[in-house]
Structures are given as structure tokens and as C-alpha cells.
Design a protein around this motif. Sequence first.
Motif, short mmCIF file in Angstrom:
data_model
loop_
_atom_site.label_atom_id
_atom_site.label_comp_id
_atom_site.label_asym_id
_atom_site.label_seq_id
_atom_site.Cartn_x
_atom_site.Cartn_y
_atom_site.Cartn_z
N ARG A 144 0.84 -1.19 0.00
CA ARG A 144 0.00 0.00 0.00
C ARG A 144 0.87 1.25 0.00
NH1 ARG A 144 -2.35 4.03 2.82
NH2 ARG A 144 -4.63 4.21 2.80
N ALA A 145 1.96 1.24 0.79
CA ALA A 145 2.86 2.39 0.88
C ALA A 145 3.48 2.71 -0.48
CB ALA A 145 3.94 2.13 1.92
N MET A 146 3.90 1.66 -1.22
CA MET A 146 4.51 1.89 -2.54
C MET A 146 3.48 2.44 -3.52
SD MET A 146 6.91 2.08 -4.67
CE MET A 146 8.28 1.44 -3.72
N ILE A 147 2.26 1.90 -3.52
CA ILE A 147 1.22 2.40 -4.43
C ILE A 147 0.95 3.88 -4.12
CG2 ILE A 147 -1.19 2.19 -5.15
CD1 ILE A 147 -0.95 -0.83 -4.47
N SER A 148 0.86 4.20 -2.85
CA SER A 148 0.62 5.58 -2.44
C SER A 148 1.75 6.49 -2.91
CB SER A 148 0.49 5.66 -0.91
OG SER A 148 0.31 7.00 -0.51
N LYS A 149 3.00 6.05 -2.79
CA LYS A 149 4.14 6.85 -3.26
C LYS A 149 4.08 7.07 -4.77
CE LYS A 149 7.73 5.65 0.12
NZ LYS A 149 9.02 4.96 0.29
N ILE A 150 3.70 6.02 -5.51
CA ILE A 150 3.60 6.16 -6.97
C ILE A 150 2.50 7.15 -7.32
CG2 ILE A 150 3.09 4.96 -9.13
CD1 ILE A 150 4.20 2.38 -7.71
N GLU A 151 1.35 7.06 -6.67
CA GLU A 151 0.23 7.96 -6.95
C GLU A 151 0.55 9.40 -6.58
OE1 GLU A 151 -3.52 6.70 -5.37
OE2 GLU A 151 -3.64 4.97 -6.72
N ARG A 152 1.42 9.60 -5.60
CA ARG A 152 1.81 10.95 -5.20
C ARG A 152 2.97 11.48 -6.04
NH1 ARG A 152 2.36 8.66 -0.16
NH2 ARG A 152 4.49 9.43 -0.07
N GLY A 153 3.54 10.63 -6.90
CA GLY A 153 4.68 11.04 -7.71
C GLY A 153 5.97 11.07 -6.92
N ALA A 154 6.01 10.33 -5.81
CA ALA A 154 7.20 10.33 -4.96
C ALA A 154 8.19 9.24 -5.33
CB ALA A 154 6.78 10.15 -3.49
N SER A 155 7.80 8.28 -6.18
CA SER A 155 8.73 7.23 -6.59
C SER A 155 8.36 6.68 -7.96
CB SER A 155 8.79 6.11 -5.56
OG SER A 155 7.58 5.39 -5.56
N VAL A 156 9.35 6.11 -8.62
CA VAL A 156 9.17 5.45 -9.92
C VAL A 156 9.19 3.95 -9.64
CG1 VAL A 156 10.14 5.05 -12.21
CG2 VAL A 156 10.35 7.30 -11.14
N PRO A 157 8.17 3.21 -10.04
CA PRO A 157 8.17 1.77 -9.80
C PRO A 157 9.14 1.05 -10.73
CG PRO A 157 6.26 2.36 -11.11
CD PRO A 157 6.95 3.66 -10.73
N THR A 158 9.62 -0.10 -10.30
CA THR A 158 10.40 -0.95 -11.19
C THR A 158 9.44 -1.53 -12.24
OG1 THR A 158 10.04 -2.93 -9.85
CG2 THR A 158 12.00 -1.59 -9.33
N ALA A 159 10.00 -2.12 -13.29
CA ALA A 159 9.17 -2.73 -14.33
C ALA A 159 8.31 -3.85 -13.76
CB ALA A 159 10.04 -3.27 -15.46
N THR A 160 8.85 -4.61 -12.81
CA THR A 160 8.09 -5.71 -12.20
C THR A 160 6.90 -5.16 -11.42
OG1 THR A 160 10.06 -7.09 -12.06
CG2 THR A 160 8.23 -7.67 -10.61
N VAL A 161 7.12 -4.11 -10.64
CA VAL A 161 6.02 -3.50 -9.88
C VAL A 161 4.97 -2.93 -10.83
CG1 VAL A 161 5.43 -1.55 -8.37
CG2 VAL A 161 7.35 -3.05 -7.79
N LEU A 162 5.43 -2.25 -11.87
CA LEU A 162 4.50 -1.69 -12.86
C LEU A 162 3.67 -2.81 -13.49
CD1 LEU A 162 4.06 1.22 -14.03
CD2 LEU A 162 5.39 0.45 -15.99
N GLY A 163 4.32 -3.92 -13.84
CA GLY A 163 3.61 -5.06 -14.41
C GLY A 163 2.58 -5.64 -13.46
N LYS A 164 2.90 -5.71 -12.17
CA LYS A 164 1.96 -6.23 -11.17
C LYS A 164 0.74 -5.34 -11.05
CE LYS A 164 5.23 -8.73 -8.21
NZ LYS A 164 5.86 -8.79 -6.88
N LEU A 165 0.95 -4.02 -11.09
CA LEU A 165 -0.17 -3.09 -10.99
C LEU A 165 -1.08 -3.19 -12.22
CD1 LEU A 165 1.71 -0.02 -9.50
CD2 LEU A 165 0.05 -1.47 -8.31
N ALA A 166 -0.46 -3.25 -13.41
CA ALA A 166 -1.24 -3.37 -14.64
C ALA A 166 -2.03 -4.68 -14.64
CB ALA A 166 -0.33 -3.30 -15.86
N ALA A 167 -1.39 -5.77 -14.22
CA ALA A 167 -2.07 -7.07 -14.18
C ALA A 167 -3.25 -7.04 -13.20
CB ALA A 167 -1.09 -8.17 -13.80
N ALA A 168 -3.07 -6.42 -12.05
CA ALA A 168 -4.14 -6.35 -11.05
C ALA A 168 -5.32 -5.53 -11.57
CB ALA A 168 -3.62 -5.75 -9.75
N LEU A 169 -5.02 -4.49 -12.36
CA LEU A 169 -6.08 -3.66 -12.95
C LEU A 169 -6.61 -4.24 -14.25
CD1 LEU A 169 -4.37 -0.21 -12.27
CD2 LEU A 169 -6.51 -1.02 -11.22
N GLN A 170 -5.99 -5.32 -14.73
CA GLN A 170 -6.34 -6.00 -15.98
C GLN A 170 -6.29 -5.05 -17.17
OE1 GLN A 170 -9.84 -8.47 -15.75
NE2 GLN A 170 -8.82 -9.86 -14.33
N ILE A 171 -5.17 -4.31 -17.25
CA ILE A 171 -4.93 -3.40 -18.36
C ILE A 171 -3.50 -3.59 -18.84
CG2 ILE A 171 -6.60 -1.65 -17.62
CD1 ILE A 171 -4.23 -0.08 -16.43
#
Length: 198
Positions: free
Chosen positions: A45-72
Motif C-alpha cells: 500500500r505504501a509503494m502504491i501511495s508513493k507512486i500515486e503521489r509522484g514520490a517514486s518510480v516503480p520498477t518494471a516488475t512492480v509496474l507489471g503487477k499493478l497493470a495485471a491487477a487492474l487488468q490493463i
Amino acid sequence: MRNSSTPLTDPEGDAAGTLPVNLRHLRREAKLTLDRLAELSGVSRAMISKIERGASVPTATVLGKLAAALQISLSQLLGGFQARQPRLHPKQSQAIYHDPTSGFERRSLSPVFEDGGVDLALNLLPPGESVEFPPHHAGVEEFLVVHEGALTVMLDGARFDVKSGDTLFYPSDCVHEFRNEGERSAVFYIVINDRTRR
């Protein structure tokens, strides 16, 4: 080596500038709380919040996990939707994602349509680096073409050595990892076909 807490920058065409807004919008549109998206994606949750606030750039793996969870697709997560009509998609409007850990770069070459369908991306992976993506949902398949260098693709443990000019097809509802075991950058195209969005 940089880490996933690298501050966002917004050079021309860099997807880092649009990712926070897109992720928040798509999460809310899916009626998911931060906690629920964390549960579905395996990203804290903390990492998602940081990404949404523009406080961090996710790794490709994290980005892939978020896209998969949103089915996009990654392109849908990184760029804004456009109308399905004839259009020029100039280089400066193509969303670019830079993995802060591996140096992997992904440029979305196709306009992003809300109904998904086909997605075209140009990728660059520096020598000695690798990136791993979680499974997409069933019905998503990928066509990978190496343009320069060579790439090793691991699909649920099965190894495929793809050289310049070679094409690899695979259903991508499995863990897929790209490895550059060579001494020069690997440049490759991926066409993602989501057969469930027709």
C-alpha cells in the motif's frame, strides 16, 4: 544502482509525469481502495501511495503487477486514452517508461484505446540486465521481435534465445522474464494482443 524510490522527473514524453494521475484514476475507476489494489497486486500500500503521489518510480516488475491487477496493458497504465480514429502518434507524445533499477526502457508506439486490443511497444534492455513481468490475464498474447542484439526470454522456466530478426510468440498469461546476456543493448518490439477486449 538506482532504487524504486528514485524521484520522478518529467522530460518530454516521459511517462513518469502521467503515471501518478493515471494510476490513481484507473484505481478509482475500478472502485479499488489502496488496500485492495495492494492485495490484488502484491505491491505494498505504501509503494502504491508513493507512486500515486509522484514520490517514486516503480520498477518494471512492480509496474507489471499493478497493470495485471487492474487488468490493463502497461501502455494503458502509462498513457491517456484516445479516440479510435485515424491519427498521427508523434514521437514526442509516445509515453516512455524508464525502470529505475535495470535501465529497461519502454516506449508506447501505438495510441491507447479504452477497449484495448493491440498494443505496440519498443523496448531497450541494457547488457547484463533483466526484467520480469507477472502473468497477464488469460487471452493476452505477445509477439516479440528482436531488432538489435539478442535476448533470452524465460516463460515459466522455459528458455528461448531470440536473436536479431527472430520472432517469438507466446501466450503471456505466465511469468515472462527478459534477460540480456550479451555485451550490447537489446532493442526489441513487442505486439500485445488482448483477445478478450473485442
